[in-house]
Design an enzyme around this catalytic site. Structure first.
Site, PDB file in Angstrom:
ATOM      1  CG  PHE A 184      -2.112  -1.234   1.237  1.00 10.89           C
ATOM      2  CD1 PHE A 184      -2.974  -1.112   0.577  1.00 10.89           C
ATOM      3  CD2 PHE A 184      -1.564  -2.297   2.060  1.00 10.89           C
ATOM      4  CE1 PHE A 184      -3.987  -2.125   0.843  1.00 10.89           C
ATOM      5  CE2 PHE A 184      -2.445  -3.389   1.962  1.00 10.89           C
ATOM      6  CZ  PHE A 184      -3.517  -3.209   1.159  1.00 10.89           C
ATOM      7  CG  HIS A 244      11.517 -31.035 -13.511  1.00 11.32           C
ATOM      8  ND1 HIS A 244      11.689 -32.286 -13.638  1.00 11.32           N
ATOM      9  CD2 HIS A 244      12.635 -30.482 -12.871  1.00 11.32           C
ATOM     10  CE1 HIS A 244      12.998 -32.449 -12.747  1.00 11.32           C
ATOM     11  NE2 HIS A 244      13.304 -31.583 -12.339  1.00 11.32           N
ATOM     12  CG  HIS A 272       8.788 -40.874 -15.232  1.00 17.20           C
ATOM     13  ND1 HIS A 272       8.856 -39.717 -15.796  1.00 17.20           N
ATOM     14  CD2 HIS A 272       9.723 -40.756 -14.396  1.00 17.20           C
ATOM     15  CE1 HIS A 272       9.404 -38.815 -15.244  1.00 17.20           C
ATOM     16  NE2 HIS A 272      10.123 -39.423 -14.289  1.00 17.20           N
TER      17      HIS A 272
END
Length: 604
Positions: free
Chosen positions: A333, A466, A459
């Site tokens: 602010f 990621h 895999h």
């Protein structure tokens, strides 16, 4: 616990469960290559770890792949150990075989956030598409650029290799069509240029140095460290942003025999062997694509975003305006709002703010511990959603395998006419890049030089773990912090005065880059076209980590592009459910997405 509290706790959980239930669950769609080319020994499917034919490089026994797919569909880990045949390595390597990584994670449930199967990704580019050929060319080109310094990745960088890569990529049909499916950052003519190539797709990634400030800078610590020392304060300990230096030109799997051994699942690393050759005792700031590949080879997956959060908290970066007063975010602010007796005009009405000051700040709620835990908490959800896409749906082959399909001596087109010569056509469509790769490898096998001895993880490629984690973690950071803040310093360039904040007329935009072969950080030596925004640097961080995996040779651009957005959806869903749990103070945030849209959270 009172009865009312007990009932209220139960109601909050029911509300979150109903909220999750009422999300629109998508229809998951694959590109069809697994079924279309099943008769050609599944050439577009992930088969690493099975036995492969030494002539074609395809899975040797189709029934082995079917057993692998059946084990995935059944969802029981024991099936991978007892029902899927794998090649023995007793006579080929002393180090045994690698294991498939968490193939059943995508079928588990979670008690918070979107279900792993309630988010999805578009079908991956299919065989025969210009998009697939182009993104394979991108991965090849990144392999050729691994040792080019990142400060050469801009208009004034002077890298001839980068110019050649750009020109080759711009000559291919997908670029000429304007990247219709997954857009890249381009110049005004719609082409890649030195300022935009390989930078990702989200707002701000093209501004300033290639490497995000969050992968380079540290905190200013009075009497201990300056921001350009790259030391991140972590409690009373420090995190050093430098990474080990991998030997220049240290690439792997460049011959057919090496490729075949790794594809069959052999772990070619010995005990204590990291899979890269490092210069003994040497570390440096991320200077090259090889350095970034090293970072994403060993990172703790969410560590880049945890580090970014520590930097932002230590420098008191402004919080999201929607809830900054709850967190005690003074920088969020104008300073006058905290001065006793100040008047602030809102909608033309003078409101007396005498005596107003933030006496309650955030800590366990809305503050540092809350933010830090959320950044890490989303990572496991992202990984589970990625695993469902990887194994259960797309089962997409890695770039190292697709490259082998384009080998002159091993191309499967002749053995399987049903392929329609598509691998040969794809090679011809990016022939200049393939020629550059073959010259680098010293053969005609079109193999992708890998940054890691073991090649890709065990895999499939799509989704990218990621990139999904990057999308989730960065989205949390964008929710909690004011992404409109800019990275500035004072006129003297004081370290203590440098950080992300709401700039004043006296502030000066700044950006750091590695130089002196990565030994040091310095402010970039030329004026910035625009100040770095917090949004841009967080988007850049997500792109750096995700595309850093492409630089290693283990992912494609579409893996980055779609996974990032799936991770974003997971984080937004978790934040939406958390917003239901605050009955007194409003939990109202807004998030700018990776496509530049604004999503409100908690405003219901």
């Amino acid at each position: 616990m009172s009865i009312n509290r007990k009932a209220g706790s139960f109601a909050a959980r029911v509300s979150a469960a109903e909220f999750a239930r009422d999300r629109e669950h998508p229809c998951h769609k694959a590109n069809g290559d697994e079924v279309t080319y099943s008769g050609a020994h599944f050439p577009m499917s992930f088969t690493k770890g099975l036995s492969h034919d030494p002539d074609t490089g395809l899975v040797k026994y189709p029934q082995h792949f079917i057993a692998f797919r059946t084990a995935i569909n059944d969802g029981h880990i024991d099936a991978f150990n007892t029902r899927v045949p794998v090649p023995p390595f007793s006579g080929q390597t002393a180090f045994g075989r690698r294991q498939w990584e968490a193939p059943t994670a995508g079928i588990t449930y979670d008690l918070e956030g979107p279900d792993a199967q309630s988010v999805t990704m578009a079908p991956a580019p299919e065989l025969g598409s210009d998009e697939l050929a182009f993104e394979m060319a991108e991965v090849y080109e990144l392999a050729l650029l691994r040792d080019e310094p990142f400060h050469a990745f801009d208009a004034d960088g002077g890298s001839a290799a980068l110019t050649q890569a750009r020109d080759r990529l711009n000559s291919y049909s997908y670029a000429a069509a304007g990247f219709p499916n997954r857009p890249r950052k381009t110049d005004e003519a719609g082409l890649l240029d030195r300022d935009t190539i390989f930078r990702g797709s989200s707002p701000g990634v093209e501004v300033g140095p290639y490497v995000s400030q969050f992968l380079l800078i540290g905190n200013h610590i009075d009497g201990i460290a300056n921001i350009d020392d790259g030391q991140i304060l972590y409690g009373v300990q420090r995190i050093d942003q430098r990474v080990p230096v991998a030997a220049e030109g240290d690439d792997y799997m460049q011959t057919w025999s090496d490729w075949l051994t790794v594809q069959n699942g052999a772990d070619v690393r010995g005990p204590g062997d990291p899979g890269q050759s490092f210069v003994p005792g040497a570390t440096r700031f991320i200077q090259t694509p090889r350095d970034l590949a090293t970072y994403v080879h060993f990172d703790a997956l969410y560590q880049a975003y945890l580090n970014a959060c520590l930097i932002l908290l230590a420098t008191n970066a402004p919080r999201d305006p929607g809830f900054a007063h709850l967190a005690g975010g003074r920088n969020s602010f104008p300073s006058s709002i905290y001065n006793a007796g100040a008047d602030v005009d809102v909608n033309g009405d003078a409101i007396a703010m005498a005596g107003f000051q933030p006496n309650a700040g955030g800590f366990a709620l809305y503050g540092g511990p809350h933010i830090l835990s959320m950044v890490t908490e989303v990572a496991t959800r992202a990984l589970k959603a990625a695993r469902y896409q990887k194994f259960n749906l797309h089962l997409r082959l890695r770039p190292e395998a697709l490259a082998a399909r384009m080998s002159t001596n091993h191309m499967p087109d002749a053995a399987f006419p049903q392929l329609g010569g598509r691998f040969g056509e794809m090679r011809a469509g990016i022939q200049p890049t393939v020629d550059a790769i073959n010259a680098y490898n010293g053969n005609d096998d079109a193999l992708l030089p890998m940054a890691f001895a073991e090649g890709s993880p065990m895999h499939p490629s799509y989704a990218a773990g990621h990139a999904t984690v990057a999308g989730a973690c960065v989205t949390v950071l964008k929710a909690f912090f004011d992404t409109g803040a800019v990275f500035v310093t004072n006129a003297d360039g004081d370290s203590a005065a440098t950080g992300f904040r709401h700039a004043t007329a006296e502030d000066v935009p700044v950006a750091y880059e590695a130089f002196n072969n990565g030994a040091d950080l310095r402010p970039v030596p030329h004026p910035l076209a625009a100040p770095l925004t917090l949004e841009g640097e967080l988007n850049k961080l997500a792109a750096n980590i995700s595309i850093g995996r492409n630089m290693a040779g283990v992912h494609y651009f579409s893996d980055y592009y779609d996974s990032l957005r799936m991770g974003e959806a997971i984080a937004i869903g978790m934040l939406e459910e958390q917003a239901l749990c605050y009955p007194t103070d409003p939990f109202v945030l807004s998030v700018r997405t990776f496509d530049g849209d604004t999503v409100p959270i908690g405003a219901r």
